[in-house]
Design a protein around this motif. Structure first.
Motif, mmCIF file in Angstrom:
data_model
loop_
_atom_site.group_PDB
_atom_site.id
_atom_site.type_symbol
_atom_site.label_atom_id
_atom_site.label_comp_id
_atom_site.label_asym_id
_atom_site.label_seq_id
_atom_site.Cartn_x
_atom_site.Cartn_y
_atom_site.Cartn_z
ATOM 1 N N VAL A 14 33.399 12.965 100.344
ATOM 2 C CA VAL A 14 34.496 12.454 101.172
ATOM 3 C C VAL A 14 35.143 11.293 100.423
ATOM 4 O O VAL A 14 34.481 10.337 100.057
ATOM 5 N N VAL A 15 36.449 11.401 100.175
ATOM 6 C CA VAL A 15 37.151 10.340 99.452
ATOM 7 C C VAL A 15 38.073 9.534 100.367
ATOM 8 O O VAL A 15 38.505 8.445 100.002
ATOM 9 N N ASN A 16 38.376 10.066 101.556
ATOM 10 C CA ASN A 16 39.263 9.364 102.478
ATOM 11 C C ASN A 16 39.027 9.902 103.882
ATOM 12 O O ASN A 16 39.050 11.110 104.086
ATOM 13 N N HIS A 17 38.812 9.010 104.840
ATOM 14 C CA HIS A 17 38.579 9.405 106.229
ATOM 15 C C HIS A 17 39.847 9.379 107.074
ATOM 16 O O HIS A 17 39.803 9.732 108.247
ATOM 17 N N LEU A 31 40.186 14.761 106.922
ATOM 18 C CA LEU A 31 39.395 14.182 105.836
ATOM 19 C C LEU A 31 39.969 14.674 104.521
ATOM 20 O O LEU A 31 40.426 15.819 104.429
ATOM 21 N N LEU A 32 39.918 13.825 103.508
ATOM 22 C CA LEU A 32 40.215 14.253 102.151
ATOM 23 C C LEU A 32 38.889 14.311 101.418
ATOM 24 O O LEU A 32 38.119 13.341 101.424
ATOM 25 N N VAL A 33 38.590 15.472 100.820
ATOM 26 C CA VAL A 33 37.322 15.646 100.123
ATOM 27 C C VAL A 33 37.549 16.264 98.751
ATOM 28 O O VAL A 33 38.586 16.891 98.506
ATOM 29 N N GLU A 34 36.578 16.062 97.880
ATOM 30 C CA GLU A 34 36.608 16.646 96.539
ATOM 31 C C GLU A 34 35.386 17.526 96.355
ATOM 32 O O GLU A 34 34.288 17.187 96.805
ATOM 33 N N VAL A 35 35.599 18.655 95.699
ATOM 34 C CA VAL A 35 34.509 19.570 95.364
ATOM 35 C C VAL A 35 34.388 19.618 93.843
ATOM 36 O O VAL A 35 35.347 19.320 93.135
ATOM 37 N N PRO A 36 33.222 20.010 93.328
ATOM 38 C CA PRO A 36 33.066 20.106 91.865
ATOM 39 C C PRO A 36 34.037 21.130 91.282
ATOM 40 O O PRO A 36 34.368 22.121 91.937
ATOM 41 N N PRO A 37 34.496 20.898 90.052
ATOM 42 C CA PRO A 37 35.393 21.873 89.413
ATOM 43 C C PRO A 37 34.733 23.242 89.263
ATOM 44 O O PRO A 37 33.523 23.338 89.099
ATOM 45 N N SER A 38 35.541 24.273 89.342
ATOM 46 C CA SER A 38 35.115 25.660 89.110
ATOM 47 C C SER A 38 34.118 26.201 90.121
ATOM 48 O O SER A 38 33.492 27.214 89.865
ATOM 49 N N VAL A 39 33.960 25.539 91.247
ATOM 50 C CA VAL A 39 33.057 26.063 92.260
ATOM 51 C C VAL A 39 33.772 27.125 93.085
ATOM 52 O O VAL A 39 33.260 28.214 93.312
ATOM 53 N N ASN A 71 42.173 22.914 92.894
ATOM 54 C CA ASN A 71 40.832 23.511 92.938
ATOM 55 C C ASN A 71 39.716 22.525 93.222
ATOM 56 O O ASN A 71 38.593 22.941 93.503
ATOM 57 N N THR A 72 39.989 21.234 93.125
ATOM 58 C CA THR A 72 38.913 20.271 93.327
ATOM 59 C C THR A 72 39.126 19.339 94.513
ATOM 60 O O THR A 72 38.248 18.548 94.826
ATOM 61 N N SER A 73 40.277 19.401 95.171
ATOM 62 C CA SER A 73 40.484 18.520 96.318
ATOM 63 C C SER A 73 41.163 19.272 97.450
ATOM 64 O O SER A 73 41.957 20.182 97.229
ATOM 65 N N LEU A 74 40.819 18.867 98.663
ATOM 66 C CA LEU A 74 41.377 19.521 99.835
ATOM 67 C C LEU A 74 41.451 18.547 100.995
ATOM 68 O O LEU A 74 40.766 17.525 101.013
ATOM 69 N N GLU A 75 42.324 18.884 101.938
ATOM 70 C CA GLU A 75 42.419 18.143 103.196
ATOM 71 C C GLU A 75 41.864 19.038 104.285
ATOM 72 O O GLU A 75 42.160 20.223 104.337
#
Length: 155
Positions: A14-17, A31-39, A71-75
């Protein structure tokens, strides 16, 4: 090929609530979150699924809509009522994408977005966020820990 009824669980930071300005403008918490690359490769799509998080000494689950800007960040917008919120102390969640709902629409107005999100909610997973769904996730967490322990003992 081995198949499983288990979802794909992806650990996300979680990078931003407080979400983006547009979502705050229409009073929808995200929420703004980041996932590992290429997952996962879902750039440019809105995806339905579930979110799992640990807060107040228990695991929680909620259906959600996820907007993958790259590919690495989403809302992420949780969709099981206002009682399901991720506390500001939570820094890590697990997401389980279920299916693509639509492509991301650029340049949408606030009113247009509000209406679109209401239509998107009709595409949420039909599985209610019940105890069996949460138990399936917790079984995954136990198996993951067991695998890590085996690898640690072999190394």
């Amino acid at each position: 090929m081995k198949t499983s009824s288990r979802s794909l669980y992806v650990r996300a930071a979680v990078v931003n609530h407080s979400g983006t300005a547009l979502m705050r403008q229409i009073d929808i918490p995200t929420l703004l979150v980041e996932v590992p690359p290429s997952v996962i490769n879902l750039k440019g799509f809105v995806v339905a699924g579930q979110i799992f998080w640990h807060d107040d000494s228990k695991w929680n689950v909620s259906r959600c809509l996820m907007c993958f800007k790259d590919n690495t960040s989403l809302e992420m917008m949780m969709c099981d009522g206002n009682s399901k919120t991720v506390g500001v102390n939570v820094q890590e969640v697990y997401i389980a994408p279920s299916h693509i709902v639509r492509s991301v629409k650029e340049g949408i107005t606030p009113d247009g977005l509000r209406g679109q999100l209401n239509r998107d909610k009709a595409n949420l997973p039909l599985v209610a966020n019940t105890e069996p769904l949460l138990n399936n996730f917790l079984e995954y967490k136990v198996e993951l820990k067991q695998r890590k322990d085996i690898i640690k003992n072999v190394a």
